[in-house]
Write a protein that holds these residues in place. Sequence first.
Motif, PDB file in Angstrom:
ATOM      1  N   ALA A 120       0.831  -1.205   0.000  1.00  0.00           N
ATOM      2  CA  ALA A 120       0.000   0.000   0.000  1.00  0.00           C
ATOM      3  C   ALA A 120       0.868   1.259   0.000  1.00  0.00           C
ATOM      4  CB  ALA A 120      -0.932  -0.006   1.208  1.00  0.00           C
ATOM      5  N   VAL A 121       1.954   1.236   0.757  1.00  0.00           N
ATOM      6  CA  VAL A 121       2.868   2.380   0.810  1.00  0.00           C
ATOM      7  C   VAL A 121       3.512   2.617  -0.552  1.00  0.00           C
ATOM      8  CG1 VAL A 121       5.091   3.148   1.739  1.00  0.00           C
ATOM      9  CG2 VAL A 121       3.323   2.301   3.284  1.00  0.00           C
ATOM     10  N   ILE A 122       3.973   1.542  -1.200  1.00  0.00           N
ATOM     11  CA  ILE A 122       4.616   1.682  -2.498  1.00  0.00           C
ATOM     12  C   ILE A 122       3.624   2.208  -3.541  1.00  0.00           C
ATOM     13  CG2 ILE A 122       5.717   0.442  -4.394  1.00  0.00           C
ATOM     14  CD1 ILE A 122       7.537   0.845  -2.000  1.00  0.00           C
ATOM     15  N   ARG A 123       2.394   1.674  -3.521  1.00  0.00           N
ATOM     16  CA  ARG A 123       1.389   2.161  -4.479  1.00  0.00           C
ATOM     17  C   ARG A 123       1.165   3.660  -4.295  1.00  0.00           C
ATOM     18  NH1 ARG A 123      -1.729  -2.324  -2.586  1.00  0.00           N
ATOM     19  NH2 ARG A 123      -1.592  -4.126  -3.978  1.00  0.00           N
ATOM     20  N   LEU A 124       1.024   4.086  -3.044  1.00  0.00           N
ATOM     21  CA  LEU A 124       0.780   5.500  -2.770  1.00  0.00           C
ATOM     22  C   LEU A 124       1.980   6.343  -3.177  1.00  0.00           C
ATOM     23  CD1 LEU A 124      -1.135   7.605  -1.621  1.00  0.00           C
ATOM     24  CD2 LEU A 124      -0.190   7.150   0.649  1.00  0.00           C
TER      25      LEU A 124
ATOM     26  N   GLY B 114       3.191  10.820  -9.421  1.00  0.00           N
ATOM     27  CA  GLY B 114       2.501  11.073 -10.675  1.00  0.00           C
ATOM     28  C   GLY B 114       2.565   9.929 -11.665  1.00  0.00           C
ATOM     29  N   GLN B 115       2.782   8.701 -11.170  1.00  0.00           N
ATOM     30  CA  GLN B 115       2.870   7.541 -12.039  1.00  0.00           C
ATOM     31  C   GLN B 115       1.811   6.507 -11.667  1.00  0.00           C
ATOM     32  OE1 GLN B 115       4.725   7.431 -14.670  1.00  0.00           O
ATOM     33  NE2 GLN B 115       5.954   9.259 -14.246  1.00  0.00           N
ATOM     34  N   LEU B 116       1.473   5.634 -12.625  1.00  0.00           N
ATOM     35  CA  LEU B 116       0.528   4.562 -12.353  1.00  0.00           C
ATOM     36  C   LEU B 116       1.104   3.605 -11.323  1.00  0.00           C
ATOM     37  CD1 LEU B 116      -0.681   3.696 -15.977  1.00  0.00           C
ATOM     38  CD2 LEU B 116      -1.948   4.936 -14.221  1.00  0.00           C
ATOM     39  N   ALA B 117       0.244   3.087 -10.467  1.00  0.00           N
ATOM     40  CA  ALA B 117       0.692   2.125  -9.460  1.00  0.00           C
ATOM     41  C   ALA B 117       1.212   0.870 -10.148  1.00  0.00           C
ATOM     42  CB  ALA B 117      -0.455   1.777  -8.516  1.00  0.00           C
ATOM     43  N   PRO B 118       2.225   0.221  -9.585  1.00  0.00           N
ATOM     44  CA  PRO B 118       2.754  -0.995 -10.196  1.00  0.00           C
ATOM     45  C   PRO B 118       1.759  -2.142 -10.111  1.00  0.00           C
ATOM     46  CG  PRO B 118       3.768  -0.614  -8.046  1.00  0.00           C
ATOM     47  CD  PRO B 118       2.935   0.595  -8.354  1.00  0.00           C
TER      48      PRO B 118
ATOM     49  N   GLU C 116       8.105  -8.127  -7.180  1.00  0.00           N
ATOM     50  CA  GLU C 116       9.523  -8.026  -7.545  1.00  0.00           C
ATOM     51  C   GLU C 116      10.192  -6.870  -6.804  1.00  0.00           C
ATOM     52  OE1 GLU C 116      12.335  -7.227 -11.486  1.00  0.00           O
ATOM     53  OE2 GLU C 116      10.204  -7.708 -11.750  1.00  0.00           O
ATOM     54  N   LEU C 117       9.457  -5.750  -6.710  1.00  0.00           N
ATOM     55  CA  LEU C 117      10.024  -4.579  -6.041  1.00  0.00           C
ATOM     56  C   LEU C 117      10.291  -4.865  -4.564  1.00  0.00           C
ATOM     57  CD1 LEU C 117       8.701  -1.002  -6.709  1.00  0.00           C
ATOM     58  CD2 LEU C 117       9.566  -1.660  -4.486  1.00  0.00           C
ATOM     59  N   LEU C 118       9.335  -5.509  -3.889  1.00  0.00           N
ATOM     60  CA  LEU C 118       9.519  -5.785  -2.465  1.00  0.00           C
ATOM     61  C   LEU C 118      10.594  -6.844  -2.225  1.00  0.00           C
ATOM     62  CD1 LEU C 118       5.851  -5.696  -1.092  1.00  0.00           C
ATOM     63  CD2 LEU C 118       7.605  -3.922  -1.009  1.00  0.00           C
ATOM     64  N   SER C 119      10.826  -7.695  -3.218  1.00  0.00           N
ATOM     65  CA  SER C 119      11.899  -8.689  -3.058  1.00  0.00           C
ATOM     66  C   SER C 119      13.263  -8.005  -2.976  1.00  0.00           C
ATOM     67  CB  SER C 119      11.879  -9.687  -4.223  1.00  0.00           C
ATOM     68  OG  SER C 119      12.310  -9.076  -5.425  1.00  0.00           O
TER      69      SER C 119
END
Length: 444
Positions: A273-277, A283-287, A294-297
């Motif tokens: 949730a933090v990364i999406r926000l 100003g970018q679309l959420a992953p 992959e990002l959290l890994s």
Amino acid sequence: MPPISTEIGQQVIDSIAAGLNDANLPLHSPLVVAFSGGVDSSVLLQLALLYRDQYHCELHAVHIHHGLSDNADGWSKHCDLQCRINDVVYHQQRVVVDTSSRKSIEAEARKARYHALLSACEQIGGVLLLGQHAEDQLETVLLQLKRGAGPQGLAGMAESQWRGDTLVLRPMLNLKKTDIVSFAHSEALSWVEDESNFETSFDRNFLRNDIIPDLVARWPELAKTVSRSALLCAEQSHLINDTANQFLNDCKLSPVRLSGDILTTLSIPWQKAVIRLWFTQQGQLAPSKAQLDELLSMLGAKQDATPEMSFKWGKIARSNGDIYWVAKPTEDIPVTLALNNHEMTYLAWLSMSVTVSLENSDEAICLKTDMRGLKVKPEQAGVSKELKNWFKVWRVPRWERQGVPVIFIGDTPVAVIANRECLYLRREDNSVKVDIRIEYCSED
């Protein structure tokens, strides 16, 4: 019981007024109707006329000419005529839609349309009115389900939202399509039919023409109940975003750097949730889910590892345990830049201003970059090392090292600006007093 036209009229008037009140805007704010000429926007324009009569506001209509249909010029003329009949200020905006094979014409047309509408509203200083209704909300939620969306996507379209500096209202979102058409007939309105609405190769049209009629025939109140579910999802999404925003602020070391240590204290769902926000704030679309995983890994990589993940706009990178937002460079990094005494200079590649002040000296001041081989001794250090070695000590991410400024007085390096700090260097001659101030800001 009042006639349906009167009931609908008052409902939409009240919805517009409530949206303006909630946004702390005057009830006489200028209104801008997105006017395609179809039945929905024609009804919306008619109801906006009733609002104008009651609150004496400016009323504008913006027609987007996509140029995708042979009938586009005729639709524009129809909209122009309706506005002249009703004394509404008419604006036509021509847009170019990318129709290349790899693009969704539906999505590209929508993107171009919204951009043009919002641009017009900014010029007018008005509030944008859109004519979406309950079945449109049903379509949106079904499409989000198809895409595997979470609560934020399943919240569908909001009755009121800000897009940049423009308030967007959807005052007919709770109306059924049948009621809108009935109102149009009762008022003897004239409208156009877009033949592309029957092209079921478009996802929305497939739902609208082939799926939703059967669903509504089986469950007549489906659009209403789905709208209620969307509202509940919106409320839950708001609560989640409020908490995620608190967690994000805890993790932020700067707008482009998150503390890996703090982020990993959160549960995996809250990390996501933090990364999406964070993406949204940038100003970018959420992953996607796969990208998030992959990002959290990256957080679990070895301490000295520097994994990266590429996106169209740049990359997410990990350095010294923290997560960085690394946008593609849009500014060239100068090798040498002359500075004037006591004068602020904007360093575009760093979004930073620097002011160097010398007392009783007319020596030349300059800034140099890409000085990794320069041997220096910081004031608090006992030894001299090349900058590339100090960068490791200071934990400067490798992608920032080329652009790290070194301030020179004449031929003598006097300071390095790294990690948002000014680090003064030892000099043999300290007769010239140097004061350096930095400020992270935009050029404006």
